[in-house]
Scaffold this active site. Structure first.
Site, PDB file in Angstrom:
ATOM      1  N   GLU A 210      50.274 -16.640 -27.709  1.00 54.41           N
ATOM      2  CA  GLU A 210      50.080 -15.949 -28.988  1.00 54.41           C
ATOM      3  C   GLU A 210      51.286 -15.048 -29.174  1.00 54.41           C
ATOM      4  OE1 GLU A 210      47.708 -16.346 -31.213  1.00 54.41           O
ATOM      5  OE2 GLU A 210      46.419 -17.699 -30.077  1.00 54.41           O
ATOM      6  N   CYS A 244      51.198  -8.036 -35.205  1.00 55.98           N
ATOM      7  CA  CYS A 244      51.915  -9.309 -35.086  1.00 55.98           C
ATOM      8  C   CYS A 244      51.957 -10.083 -36.400  1.00 55.98           C
ATOM      9  CB  CYS A 244      51.288 -10.170 -33.997  1.00 55.98           C
ATOM     10  SG  CYS A 244      49.543 -10.493 -34.266  1.00 55.98           S
TER      11      CYS A 244
HETATM   12  P1  NAD Z   1      54.224  -6.196 -23.878  1.00 56.93           P
HETATM   13  O1  NAD Z   1      55.517  -5.487 -23.607  1.00 56.93           O
HETATM   14  O2  NAD Z   1      52.950  -5.485 -23.671  1.00 56.93           O
HETATM   15  O3  NAD Z   1      54.249  -7.553 -23.075  1.00 56.93           O
HETATM   16  C1  NAD Z   1      53.140  -8.414 -23.079  1.00 56.93           C
HETATM   17  C2  NAD Z   1      52.718  -8.699 -21.662  1.00 56.93           C
HETATM   18  O4  NAD Z   1      53.758  -9.370 -20.985  1.00 56.93           O
HETATM   19  C3  NAD Z   1      52.396  -7.449 -20.851  1.00 56.93           C
HETATM   20  O5  NAD Z   1      51.135  -7.616 -20.244  1.00 56.93           O
HETATM   21  C4  NAD Z   1      53.511  -7.360 -19.837  1.00 56.93           C
HETATM   22  O6  NAD Z   1      53.078  -6.870 -18.593  1.00 56.93           O
HETATM   23  C5  NAD Z   1      53.987  -8.783 -19.702  1.00 56.93           C
HETATM   24  N1  NAD Z   1      55.410  -8.857 -19.399  1.00 56.93           N
HETATM   25  C6  NAD Z   1      56.407  -8.145 -19.962  1.00 56.93           C
HETATM   26  N2  NAD Z   1      57.592  -8.520 -19.447  1.00 56.93           N
HETATM   27  C7  NAD Z   1      57.341  -9.486 -18.537  1.00 56.93           C
HETATM   28  C8  NAD Z   1      58.150 -10.288 -17.679  1.00 56.93           C
HETATM   29  N3  NAD Z   1      59.466 -10.153 -17.622  1.00 56.93           N
HETATM   30  N4  NAD Z   1      57.534 -11.212 -16.907  1.00 56.93           N
HETATM   31  C9  NAD Z   1      56.196 -11.361 -16.940  1.00 56.93           C
HETATM   32  N5  NAD Z   1      55.386 -10.620 -17.725  1.00 56.93           N
HETATM   33  C10 NAD Z   1      55.936  -9.707 -18.512  1.00 56.93           C
HETATM   34  O7  NAD Z   1      54.149  -6.680 -25.371  1.00 56.93           O
HETATM   35  P2  NAD Z   1      55.285  -7.153 -26.357  1.00 56.93           P
HETATM   36  O8  NAD Z   1      55.843  -8.425 -25.892  1.00 56.93           O
HETATM   37  O9  NAD Z   1      56.191  -6.029 -26.698  1.00 56.93           O
HETATM   38  O10 NAD Z   1      54.297  -7.401 -27.601  1.00 56.93           O
HETATM   39  C11 NAD Z   1      54.773  -7.452 -28.881  1.00 56.93           C
HETATM   40  C12 NAD Z   1      54.943  -8.893 -29.308  1.00 56.93           C
HETATM   41  O11 NAD Z   1      53.704  -9.558 -29.197  1.00 56.93           O
HETATM   42  C13 NAD Z   1      55.354  -9.023 -30.742  1.00 56.93           C
HETATM   43  O12 NAD Z   1      56.272 -10.068 -30.860  1.00 56.93           O
HETATM   44  C14 NAD Z   1      54.059  -9.386 -31.443  1.00 56.93           C
HETATM   45  O13 NAD Z   1      54.259 -10.078 -32.648  1.00 56.93           O
HETATM   46  C15 NAD Z   1      53.386 -10.208 -30.408  1.00 56.93           C
HETATM   47  N6  NAD Z   1      51.935 -10.201 -30.575  1.00 56.93           N
HETATM   48  C16 NAD Z   1      51.341 -11.364 -30.922  1.00 56.93           C
HETATM   49  C17 NAD Z   1      49.973 -11.399 -31.146  1.00 56.93           C
HETATM   50  C18 NAD Z   1      49.291 -12.671 -31.550  1.00 56.93           C
HETATM   51  O14 NAD Z   1      48.064 -12.692 -31.551  1.00 56.93           O
HETATM   52  N7  NAD Z   1      50.007 -13.731 -31.873  1.00 56.93           N
HETATM   53  C19 NAD Z   1      49.210 -10.239 -30.991  1.00 56.93           C
HETATM   54  C20 NAD Z   1      49.855  -9.077 -30.609  1.00 56.93           C
HETATM   55  C21 NAD Z   1      51.221  -9.072 -30.397  1.00 56.93           C
END
Ligand code: NAD
Length: 489
Positions: A210, A244
């Site tokens: 997602e 998102c």
């Molecule tokens: P985040 O920084 O919380 O990362 C998400 C998860 O990935 C966390 O649990 C984190 O521990 C893990 N993570 C981070 N770096 C990692 C790595 N190098 N290796 C393994 N795991 C790792 O969240 P984010 O990515 O900043 O979230 C924002 C993004 O998520 C935006 O692009 C947003 O559009 C998207 N998003 C999508 C949805 C959807 O339903 N499609 C919902 C919410 C957010």
């Protein structure tokens, strides 16, 4: 053995006992999850306030209300979703049982994001429990207060072995990703999405990703701008733009750009007062890193509304940029903050071309009174979802699948879509041992006559439902004729 490895092994052992499978158990756990959300609402709201400066009411509206609804539907419909699903039969299978049996996949890893820390982490958990799986829940470390509450309180309500919560940052998530799962459900950005998919490939584990991206919003010049801008302002600035499916940028004709700006200005004042910084229902950017990232996107653009900020509070005012071009810095990545660029296009043709030249978005919004124009945008573009004349609301329609396409993700969830996503849809065919003569055509020697029969049985598409209806009709006619003959003459 690492802590993560231990947790996954324990979850697998618990799954292998079969305890997560009975529907009664699943319903009980789902009801406990519901109880957790209602009884611990204050703890949840306090954590979200600390993480994202959301009020208690907006936490309920945007996080827990949807979760409660999702659980209610799952409890109500579980027996139906989990039941065998008969499929159409052919002449070859007319006497057999032919159906699809949903079955649990095993141990699911759920990796959540920080922007709606409860909704995006626990909604996949609802699907995992409903489908009869074990699930390891990894909340985002970025929304640390919510993660801590989840880790401390959720185990008081759910089975600890089957549904453990593992907190931690990148290294803990990477250690989890080294383990073998039966499905990984990841919510977050697409860079990490690729790492998740790479790790999953090592075990041939299927994934749901997602992700996000830039969701465009086209405004037709003939639309009621007051209503359109009200809905867009709401969808963009709620949660300080960290949604998102928030409209990432506006596409409209140059002739309406200034009116769009003025309507949005009115709505910002109406929703957040003249001073959003002191207004309690206006959020904050999650941390300094994201604050600096969003502020840097303003470079080189013309600010039409807002633009002011306070780094010490991670505050960025609701901001609108005008006369933005496709090559501007703000158009190179998902904004994920309260900044709304307006890109002018000559009309719907150029808007469609602009959208299609970029990655497939998670959501695409079009505001127009013209039904033909809306259908055309649907037919000529692709996105996770398309919403006409509103923003975000498709997330709340749980009969619709929620998910992306291409760069915005793969897989889907919500309600039965989530149940199916985290189930294996097993093909079941149950034959009887009698009627062996009917199988003769497949056994050697393979003669022309047998082939003729095989062609008939394989290729003849007989509509059995119609055949059954016709047989019933014939039976009823015979019965009617008999009654007339016997009693009415
Ligand atoms: P985040 O920084 O919380 O990362 C998400 C998860 O990935 C966390 O649990 C984190 O521990 C893990 N993570 C981070 N770096 C990692 C790595 N190098 N290796 C393994 N795991 C790792 O969240 P984010 O990515 O900043 O979230 C924002 C993004 O998520 C935006 O692009 C947003 O559009 C998207 N998003 C999508 C949805 C959807 O339903 N499609 C919902 C919410 C957010």
């Amino acid at each position: 053995m690492s802590r993560e490895q231990l947790v996954v092994e324990r979850a697998r052992r618990a799954f292998q006992t079969g305890m997560s499978k009975p529907l009664k158990f699943r319903v009980h756990q789902l009801k406990n999850l519901h109880r957790f959300i209602t009884e611990r609402h204050k703890d949840i709201a306090d954590a979200v306030k600390k993480d994202l400066n959301k009020t208690e009411h907006s936490t309920e509206l945007f996080e827990t209300l949807g979760l409660e609804g999702e659980i209610d539907v799952a409890v109500e419909r579980l027996a139906e979703w989990a039941a065998p699903r008969p499929v159409e039969k052919s002449l070859l299978t007319i006497l057999d049982e032919v159906y699809i049996q949903p079955e649990p996949l095993g141990v699911v890893l759920i990796i959540g994001a920080w922007n709606y820390p409860w909704a995006v982490t626990l909604q996949p958990l609802v699907a995992a429990i409903a489908a009869g799986n074990a699930a390891v829940v990894k909340p985002s470390e970025v929304s640390s207060h919510s993660a801590k509450v989840m880790e401390e309180l959720l185990p008081l309500y759910l089975d600890k072995e089957l549904y453990p919560v593992v907190c931690g940052g990148v290294s803990e998530t990477q250690e989890l990703l080294r383990q073998r799962f039966d499905h990984i459900f990841y919510t977050g950005n697409s860079t990490v999405g690729k790492l998740v998919m790479e790790a999953a490939a090592r075990h041939l584990t299927p994934v749901t990703l997602e992700l996000g991206g830039k969701s465009p919003c086209y405004i037709d010049k003939d639309v009621d701008l007051r209503v359109a801008c009200r809905r867009i302002t709401w969808g963009k600035f709620v949660n300080c733009g960290q949604t998102c499916i928030a409209p990432d940028y506006i596409l409209c004709e140059p002739s309406i750009q200034n009116r769009v700006v003025e309507e949005i200005r009115k709505c910002i004042t109406e929703f957040y007062t003249d001073d959003p910084k002191t207004f309690e229902d206006y959020g904050r950017i999650i941390n300094q890193r994201h604050f600096q990232r969003v502020m840097s996107l303003l470079e080189g653009s013309t600010v039409a509304i807002g633009g002011d900020s306070d780094q010490s509070q991670c505050y960025i005012a609701p901001t609108v940029l005008k006369d933005v071009t496709g090559g501007s810095k703000v158009m190179q990545e998902e904004i994920f903050g309260p900044v709304l660029p307006i890109v002018t296009v000559s009309g719907v043709d150029e808007a469609i071309q602009f959208i299609n030249e970029r990655e497939k978005p998670l959501a695409l919004y079009v505001f127009s009174p013209d039904n033909k124009l809306i259908r055309r945008v649907i037919a000529e573009t692709s996105s996770g979802a398309l919403v006409a004349n509103d923003c975000l609301v498709h997330f709340t329609v749980n009969t619709l699948p929620f998910g992306g396409v291409g760069n915005s993700g793969m897989g889907r969830y919500h309600s039965q879509h989530g149940f199916d996503q985290l189930s294996h849809l097993r093909a079941c065919l149950i034959k009887k041992l009698n009627m062996e003569d009917a199988n003769a055509m497949r056994y050697p020697p393979h003669t022309a006559k047998k082939l003729g029969w095989a062609r008939f049985f394989f290729l003849k598409r007989v509509n059995l439902r119609r055949l059954r209806r016709m047989a019933l009709l014939a039976l009823l006619s015979a019965l009617a004729a008999f009654i007339v003959q016997r009693y009415l003459r």
